[in-house]
Write an enzyme that holds these catalytic residues in place. Structure first.
Site, mmCIF file in Angstrom:
data_model
loop_
_atom_site.group_PDB
_atom_site.id
_atom_site.type_symbol
_atom_site.label_atom_id
_atom_site.label_comp_id
_atom_site.label_asym_id
_atom_site.label_seq_id
_atom_site.Cartn_x
_atom_site.Cartn_y
_atom_site.Cartn_z
ATOM 1 N N GLU A 137 47.348 36.034 43.577
ATOM 2 C CA GLU A 137 47.848 37.167 44.350
ATOM 3 C C GLU A 137 47.148 37.272 45.696
ATOM 4 O O GLU A 137 46.032 36.799 45.868
ATOM 5 C CB GLU A 137 47.620 38.459 43.552
ATOM 6 C CG GLU A 137 48.290 39.682 44.156
ATOM 7 C CD GLU A 137 47.621 40.963 43.715
ATOM 8 O OE1 GLU A 137 48.264 42.013 43.834
ATOM 9 O OE2 GLU A 137 46.455 40.912 43.285
ATOM 10 N N ARG B 57 34.965 39.942 45.617
ATOM 11 C CA ARG B 57 35.938 40.221 46.671
ATOM 12 C C ARG B 57 35.294 40.194 48.053
ATOM 13 O O ARG B 57 35.936 39.882 49.042
ATOM 14 C CB ARG B 57 36.587 41.591 46.455
ATOM 15 C CG ARG B 57 37.444 41.694 45.215
ATOM 16 C CD ARG B 57 37.937 43.118 45.036
ATOM 17 N NE ARG B 57 38.094 43.452 43.627
ATOM 18 C CZ ARG B 57 38.199 44.688 43.160
ATOM 19 N NH1 ARG B 57 38.144 45.705 44.009
ATOM 20 N NH2 ARG B 57 38.338 44.918 41.878
#
Length: 642
Positions: free
Chosen positions: A326, A254
């Site tokens: 997403e 991330r």
């Protein structure tokens, strides 16, 4: 306090590490300020050196650590003490400090010189009490300066609204794909599309069945370090009844730290497949591993993450046969990162949306784009969640995306939650149609309670069952499930299986529950007014440009997410629950609401204050009670209005 010493002291307060949790910090900032102290608020995602730069100018340094790795962050403490010899501040540490022994970290931090160490949760009155005690006879620091406030922030220049051309995308792709070796395998769009067309479609799974019956898909989260263990988890969850599955991406990926993720993969293998990551490192595993996994699992797959720069992850995800992706420029920025400008985020997500749009336009592949409308998850007013979802959907459709999933996190008042889901679908479809995108598929996602979970397993179980019933009653397309151990540990595969079974039970019980339609209609009317007013202010701020409007709206506070760690978010909006458990605006900040909307919320919160027992003296105390209400079990049952 001694009569000879001032009561007003200076305090540096902030979070350390990459974790974005900022609710407790925000409440403590309000409490310290109300107590008369001068707070230099550093927000989240600081390193140890940041705190030392403040330490010479303040009386107290307070460090919050929520990811359990304080020992790692304090390794440089002795060296920094030598580098900053004029420091005389008291040091405090609190939060979730260690994944192992709380006594171990307490001892280590005290030996380094920390005055107070709270390895687990401690309430604000206790912090204020020990602070008063510690400062009782201590002279104030001689301050050269106080850190300047982080606002106003220069917002940057928003990218144009226009759809990226194929040439513009192709100009960016070499740098994106070349940022890590596995990117090269995603280069051939035609080959990727041919593989995608043979895979189960995430978007198609949401399409109403024959006779128009709306599906209610149940989806768990799942992410481990190694591919073989990920396959095992997927197959186990599918057997337990998962309709669709998702890769939960690890925190190193991330933050685009692929080299560190590679080290963690190697460490996991050395430990006999025991995962040392909190998710699946998709970029490191690459396209061929993903293609093998979906060929064996044969279930629609989605990538869930909160990646700072999502472009390479999106490329590899699509090339690997994953048909749901997403995230968005707002939802995967403002709730997660301290210093990440909306302008830069918008540019990166335009790339992702144009890539997805290109797959649809050129090859007929529909990849669903979901938006994390839960935001910071804590006391989020539904109208803000709806507005952000609608904006993200409009931005995605503008780049050619053909299927969007709008997400909402359950807040706990069933009537308000049902109204929110209905209005989210209604306004999502309305605004897309008004922009000229009536053919975009709109799916609605209901997240089971995303804030702190009950510690008690029986209460957690009851919440999951009742939450699934609310999701089904609302007409949501898909349910993201929780597990009974959310408050105590990282859920295992068996924990997720139990969460699936409980959710199935709750969904089946929905038919026997009567919805208070009158209250739902009243809530929906309020939400429509709020959404229209916020969205209008965003569009006016941008003089018709949505991207420019988003950047300027955050700078001016027309968009303002409660408890966000972002320095680009003003943080003036404050929320709490009314007497029925519905989330209301305690402070509307700079939101452009009409007087009747403001009066509505003021009246609901006045009623709460009049009836609150024991009485509260300040806003932060009211908010603290609501934040702690569920994890402490201080409620009768879930939902709160039943």
């Amino acid at each position: 306090m001694s009569e000879t010493l001032p009561t007003r002291r200076s305090i540096a307060l902030g979070g350390i590490g990459a974790d974005a949790h900022s609710v407790g910090l925000t409440l403590l900032k309000h409490a310290l300020t109300e107590a008369g102290h001068a707070v230099s608020f550093m927000g989240t995602q600081n390193n140890l050196d940041d705190f030392f730069r403040h330490a010479a100018d303040v009386d107290v340094v307070m460090i919050s650590c929520m990811d359990g790795h304080l020992r790692h962050y304090l390794k440089q403490f002795p060296d920094l003490v030598l580098r900053y010899p004029h420091m005389d501040a008291l040091w405090y540490a609190g939060g979730n400090l260690d994944v192992g022994s709380s006594e171990r970290i307490r001892g280590e931090a005290r030996r380094l010189g920390f005055r107070r160490v709270f390895p687990t949760y401690v309430d604000i009155p206790t912090v204020l009490s020990v602070l008063t005690e510690d400062l009782l006879t201590r002279p104030p620091a001689v301050r050269r300066r106080l850190a300047a406030a982080s606002w106003p922030i220069q917002p940057g220049t928003a990218p144009p609204d226009q759809r990226l051309t194929l040439e513009e995308l192709q100009q960016q792709r070499p740098a994106v794909l070349g940022s890590w070796p596995t990117g090269a395998r995603a280069r051939d769009l035609a080959d990727n599309a041919a593989f995608l067309l043979r895979q189960p479609s995430f978007a198609h799974a949401h399409v109403p069945r024959p006779r128009g019956k709306q599906p209610f898909l149940i989806q768990p989260r799942s992410g481990v370090a190694l591919a073989a263990e990920q396959r095992t988890a997927f197959l186990a969850l599918r057997r337990a009844g998962a309709d669709v599955l998702s890769y939960q991406i690890d925190s190193l990926t991330r933050n685009n730290e692929y080299r560190k993720a590679g080290d963690a993969i190697a460490e996991s293998r050395e430990r006999g497949a025991a995962s040392t990551l909190n998710g699946f490192p998709m970029v490191n595993h690459g396209v061929d591993v993903l293609r093998q996994l979906i060929s064996e699992v044969r279930t629609p797959l989605q990538t869930r993450h909160s990646t700072r720069d999502p472009r390479l992850l999106a490329e590899i995800s699509c090339a690997g046969g994953v048909t749901g992706f997403e995230g968005g420029a707002i939802t995967y920025n403002i709730p997660y990162f301290k210093d990440y400008s909306p302008a830069q985020s918008l540019r990166r997500w335009q790339y992702v949306d144009r890539l997805v749009g290109l797959y649809r336009e050129k090859f007929g592949v529909v990849i669903d784009r979901e938006f994390f409308g839960t935001l910071t998850a804590v006391l989020i007013p539904p109208s803000l969640a709806i507005v952000v979802n609608v904006i993200e959907a409009m931005l995605a459709a503008g780049q050619g995306v053909g299927s969007v999933s709008l997400g909402y996190a359950e807040q706990g008042n069933r009537s308000q939650d049902i109204a929110a889901i209905r209005v989210l679908r209604e306004l999502g479809q309305k605004y897309l149609a008004n922009l000229g995108y009536p053919g975009v598929q709109v799916n609605i996602v209901f997240h089971q309670h995303m804030a702190a979970f009950p510690q008690d397993r029986a209460r957690a179980t009851q919440l999951i069952v009742a939450s699934a019933a609310t999701g089904r009653l609302s007409g949501a397309s898909r349910l993201i499930v929780k597990t009974p151990v959310e408050a105590t540990t990282i859920p295992s595969v068996s924990d997720n299986q139990e969460g699936l079974q409980l959710s199935r039970r709750g969904a089946s019980e929905a038919d026997s529950i009567e919805v208070d339609e009158r209250t739902v209609r009243e809530e929906a009317a309020v939400l429509r007014a709020e959404v229209d007013q916020i969205l209008e202010s965003v569009l006016l701020a941008g003089d018709g440009s949505l991207t420019d409007g988003v950047v300027k709206a955050f700078a001016r506070g027309y968009l303002d997410v409660p408890f966000s760690p972002s320095i680009y978010n003003r943080g003036e909006v404050l929320t709490a629950r009314d007497v029925h458990g519905a989330v209301r605006y305690l402070n509307t900040g700079q939101l452009k609401f009409s007087s009747d909307v403001i009066d509505f919320h003021r009246n609901r919160m006045s009623e709460r204050r009049r009836t609150e027992q024991p009485p509260v003296r300040s806003e932060w105390q009211l908010v603290e009670r609501d934040v702690l209400r569920i994890p402490s079990g201080n409620y009768r049952k879930w939902p709160l209005d039943t």
